[in-house]
Motif scaffolding. Sequence first.
Motif, PDB file in Angstrom:
ATOM      1  N   VAL A   1       1.373  11.374 -10.373  1.00 25.75           N
ATOM      2  CA  VAL A   1       0.660  12.656 -10.379  1.00 25.75           C
ATOM      3  C   VAL A   1       1.662  13.763 -10.705  1.00 25.75           C
ATOM      4  CG1 VAL A   1      -0.536  14.347  -8.918  1.00 25.75           C
ATOM      5  CG2 VAL A   1      -1.190  11.942  -8.835  1.00 25.75           C
ATOM      6  N   GLY A   2       2.893  13.557 -10.268  1.00 28.33           N
ATOM      7  CA  GLY A   2       3.952  14.509 -10.561  1.00 28.33           C
ATOM      8  C   GLY A   2       4.046  15.607  -9.530  1.00 28.33           C
ATOM      9  N   PRO A   3       5.044  16.475  -9.668  1.00 29.77           N
ATOM     10  CA  PRO A   3       5.231  17.534  -8.676  1.00 29.77           C
ATOM     11  C   PRO A   3       4.047  18.491  -8.675  1.00 29.77           C
ATOM     12  CG  PRO A   3       7.076  17.422 -10.239  1.00 29.77           C
ATOM     13  CD  PRO A   3       5.981  16.568 -10.787  1.00 29.77           C
ATOM     14  N   VAL A   4       3.484  18.663  -7.498  1.00 28.18           N
ATOM     15  CA  VAL A   4       2.338  19.554  -7.334  1.00 28.18           C
ATOM     16  C   VAL A   4       2.597  20.402  -6.095  1.00 28.18           C
ATOM     17  CG1 VAL A   4      -0.169  19.668  -7.014  1.00 28.18           C
ATOM     18  CG2 VAL A   4       0.805  17.756  -8.261  1.00 28.18           C
ATOM     19  N   ASP A   5       2.097  21.607  -6.115  1.00 25.85           N
ATOM     20  CA  ASP A   5       2.175  22.466  -4.941  1.00 25.85           C
ATOM     21  C   ASP A   5       1.637  21.709  -3.724  1.00 25.85           C
ATOM     22  OD1 ASP A   5       1.887  24.350  -3.005  1.00 25.85           O
ATOM     23  OD2 ASP A   5       0.657  25.744  -4.182  1.00 25.85           O
ATOM     24  N   PRO A   6       2.462  21.516  -2.677  1.00 25.04           N
ATOM     25  CA  PRO A   6       1.997  20.756  -1.501  1.00 25.04           C
ATOM     26  C   PRO A   6       0.805  21.396  -0.795  1.00 25.04           C
ATOM     27  CG  PRO A   6       4.169  21.709  -1.101  1.00 25.04           C
ATOM     28  CD  PRO A   6       3.861  21.924  -2.547  1.00 25.04           C
TER      29      PRO A   6
ATOM     30  N   LEU B   1       0.831  -1.211   0.000  1.00 27.99           N
ATOM     31  CA  LEU B   1       0.000   0.000   0.000  1.00 27.99           C
ATOM     32  C   LEU B   1       0.862   1.255   0.000  1.00 27.99           C
ATOM     33  CD1 LEU B   1      -2.748  -1.029   2.570  1.00 27.99           C
ATOM     34  CD2 LEU B   1      -3.111  -0.548   0.158  1.00 27.99           C
ATOM     35  N   THR B   2       1.933   1.202   0.802  1.00 29.18           N
ATOM     36  CA  THR B   2       2.839   2.345   0.889  1.00 29.18           C
ATOM     37  C   THR B   2       3.506   2.586  -0.457  1.00 29.18           C
ATOM     38  OG1 THR B   2       3.211   1.765   3.199  1.00 29.18           O
ATOM     39  CG2 THR B   2       4.769   3.299   2.201  1.00 29.18           C
ATOM     40  N   ALA B   3       3.948   1.496  -1.084  1.00 28.76           N
ATOM     41  CA  ALA B   3       4.582   1.611  -2.397  1.00 28.76           C
ATOM     42  C   ALA B   3       3.604   2.212  -3.403  1.00 28.76           C
ATOM     43  CB  ALA B   3       5.069   0.249  -2.868  1.00 28.76           C
ATOM     44  N   GLN B   4       2.349   1.796  -3.286  1.00 27.02           N
ATOM     45  CA  GLN B   4       1.332   2.334  -4.198  1.00 27.02           C
ATOM     46  C   GLN B   4       1.133   3.822  -4.002  1.00 27.02           C
ATOM     47  OE1 GLN B   4      -2.211   0.022  -3.811  1.00 27.02           O
ATOM     48  NE2 GLN B   4      -1.383  -1.706  -4.958  1.00 27.02           N
ATOM     49  N   MET B   5       1.175   4.254  -2.742  1.00 25.46           N
ATOM     50  CA  MET B   5       1.044   5.687  -2.452  1.00 25.46           C
ATOM     51  C   MET B   5       2.186   6.434  -3.135  1.00 25.46           C
ATOM     52  SD  MET B   5      -1.614   6.551  -0.567  1.00 25.46           S
ATOM     53  CE  MET B   5      -1.327   7.992   0.473  1.00 25.46           C
ATOM     54  N   GLY B   6       3.401   5.882  -3.045  1.00 29.14           N
ATOM     55  CA  GLY B   6       4.565   6.486  -3.680  1.00 29.14           C
ATOM     56  C   GLY B   6       4.390   6.566  -5.183  1.00 29.14           C
ATOM     57  N   GLN B   7       3.884   5.478  -5.726  1.00 29.52           N
ATOM     58  CA  GLN B   7       3.669   5.399  -7.166  1.00 29.52           C
ATOM     59  C   GLN B   7       2.652   6.445  -7.624  1.00 29.52           C
ATOM     60  OE1 GLN B   7       2.399   1.497  -8.001  1.00 29.52           O
ATOM     61  NE2 GLN B   7       3.444   1.366  -9.969  1.00 29.52           N
ATOM     62  N   ILE B   8       1.580   6.572  -6.848  1.00 26.09           N
ATOM     63  CA  ILE B   8       0.536   7.547  -7.179  1.00 26.09           C
ATOM     64  C   ILE B   8       1.133   8.958  -7.191  1.00 26.09           C
ATOM     65  CG2 ILE B   8      -1.616   8.619  -6.368  1.00 26.09           C
ATOM     66  CD1 ILE B   8      -2.266   5.749  -5.169  1.00 26.09           C
TER      67      ILE B   8
ATOM     68  N   VAL C   1      -2.741   1.424 -10.300  1.00 25.60           N
ATOM     69  CA  VAL C   1      -3.129   2.646  -9.585  1.00 25.60           C
ATOM     70  C   VAL C   1      -3.694   3.701 -10.549  1.00 25.60           C
ATOM     71  CG1 VAL C   1      -1.556   2.344  -7.643  1.00 25.60           C
ATOM     72  CG2 VAL C   1      -0.764   3.575  -9.664  1.00 25.60           C
ATOM     73  N   ASP C   2      -3.904   3.316 -11.784  1.00 27.91           N
ATOM     74  CA  ASP C   2      -4.373   4.257 -12.823  1.00 27.91           C
ATOM     75  C   ASP C   2      -5.580   5.069 -12.387  1.00 27.91           C
ATOM     76  OD1 ASP C   2      -2.420   3.158 -14.275  1.00 27.91           O
ATOM     77  OD2 ASP C   2      -3.695   2.174 -15.783  1.00 27.91           O
ATOM     78  N   GLY C   3      -6.598   4.375 -11.903  1.00 29.50           N
ATOM     79  CA  GLY C   3      -7.841   5.035 -11.517  1.00 29.50           C
ATOM     80  C   GLY C   3      -7.591   6.104 -10.478  1.00 29.50           C
ATOM     81  N   THR C   4      -6.762   5.772  -9.488  1.00 28.79           N
ATOM     82  CA  THR C   4      -6.466   6.711  -8.408  1.00 28.79           C
ATOM     83  C   THR C   4      -5.718   7.931  -8.958  1.00 28.79           C
ATOM     84  OG1 THR C   4      -6.195   4.734  -7.060  1.00 28.79           O
ATOM     85  CG2 THR C   4      -5.595   6.818  -6.051  1.00 28.79           C
TER      86      THR C   4
END
Lengths: 190, 275
Positions: free
Chosen positions: A83-88, A72-79, A177-180
């Motif tokens: 998504v790419g760099p975004v303003d936090p 799950l953690t790896a998936q969060m990283g992947q997402i 993780v495409d959908g997410t």
Amino acid sequence: MLKKSILFVCASLMWISCNSKKETIIPPDSVYNLKSEWENQHGKKMFLADLKDKTVVLVMIYTSCQTACPILTAQMGQIAKRVGPVDPEKVKYVLVSIDPEHDDPKRMREYLKTNKFTGKEWLFLRGSEDHTRELANALAVKYKEISPIDFSHSNIITVFNKNGTMAFQKEGLAIDVDGTVEEVKKQLTK
Amino acid sequence: MRSLVTVILSVLLLSCNKVTDTLIPQSGNWVDTVYPIVSEKKMQLIDAGSYKTFFGKDSGSFVQVKSFYLDETPVTNKEYLSFLKKNPQWTRSQVLRLLADTGYLHNWQGDYEMPANAAPDAPVTNISWYAARAYAKSVGKRLPTIDEWEFVGAADQVSKNASDKPEFVDYIVKSLLKRMMYLKPVKQEAANFYGIYDMYGMVWEWTEDFSAVMITGDSRDDKNANEGLFCAGSAATTQDLKNYAAFARFAMRGSVRANYCINNLGFRCAKNIVE
């Protein structure tokens, strides 16, 4: 004439309600209605509603978990990567501990560091057992303590819109993780 | 003229949205506080003990249960009404959708009017887990855990653990077949060993940790999925019937979500023993 005055009354009412109820913006199905208090990885106290106006990707795990959580953690990283760099200030990736007793800020910081989740967009939260159960139930995440260091739990990654309403849920450990990712991107354009 | 007013209205609406978007309040305006009420509910002391779990990873093992107090009967419509009067945020018209689905108190005649077809002393039903929990908080109590409920549920009228008595198993299975019992006043039958009423045959009951039961859709992915739970087809021995009755309870717990409100799902409260 009657119609006009009705409209006028409507307009005034709207104006009044607009002014007096500036804070009634959290929809009834938003998790930001939960007033629970949480502690982040820096030991700072916060409320779920502090995440308002951001797109939130949330997962419930615990740091000593050896089986599903690393996936799950790896998936969060992947997402986050896709998504790419975004303003936090616009997006937050949130890990919530289901083992608040053991996952103190130090462990949460270490866990984030180990997984290279070092940006400001990453949050790790823990709350009381009571509040954790409450949040899990709002997400339909099921978990059970099997032994003091072992939990079984459902594997769900949730995306929330800016108002804290659930926008997307991915259940299970499938790699996809495409959908997410799509949902997060969609929310970010809103 | 009309179009002008429409324009004004739209502008107002838009500005309204804009204003709200830029604000970052700490929380919504729904009242989270639960105001205390006085409850005369009789509770019974349940002495510590252990019970044999029915299924799951620790199936067949003994689980320890600490001493606690448990409400003698499920919480009734009348009792729930007194809670609503002090806590209007939990009335049908005020409750948040997050915390209770559209079935919430749908059988009531109004925010403060009890159901027409049920007795005032009948168990309150159509309440969510969040609502049950709020009620418990208002009377200084909590919901019982699954283990606590099952431990007390193992008692018949004369003994603490009747789970191996065929007639007790038969009684539980038959109680599953009863219909519309939730409309009748509590205490329809004699109390069990602990002086606790209506554990079977009236309503299903919320437990604090109902969501620890993992038998729904996702169970393939749970690392401790309850394999074998759905394996039926064996001959109906007493043991199987006993599991069937327990299975029904766990299936109920595993299939509901915290905001679900169901006709025959109520609750009773528990309390820790302060030393």
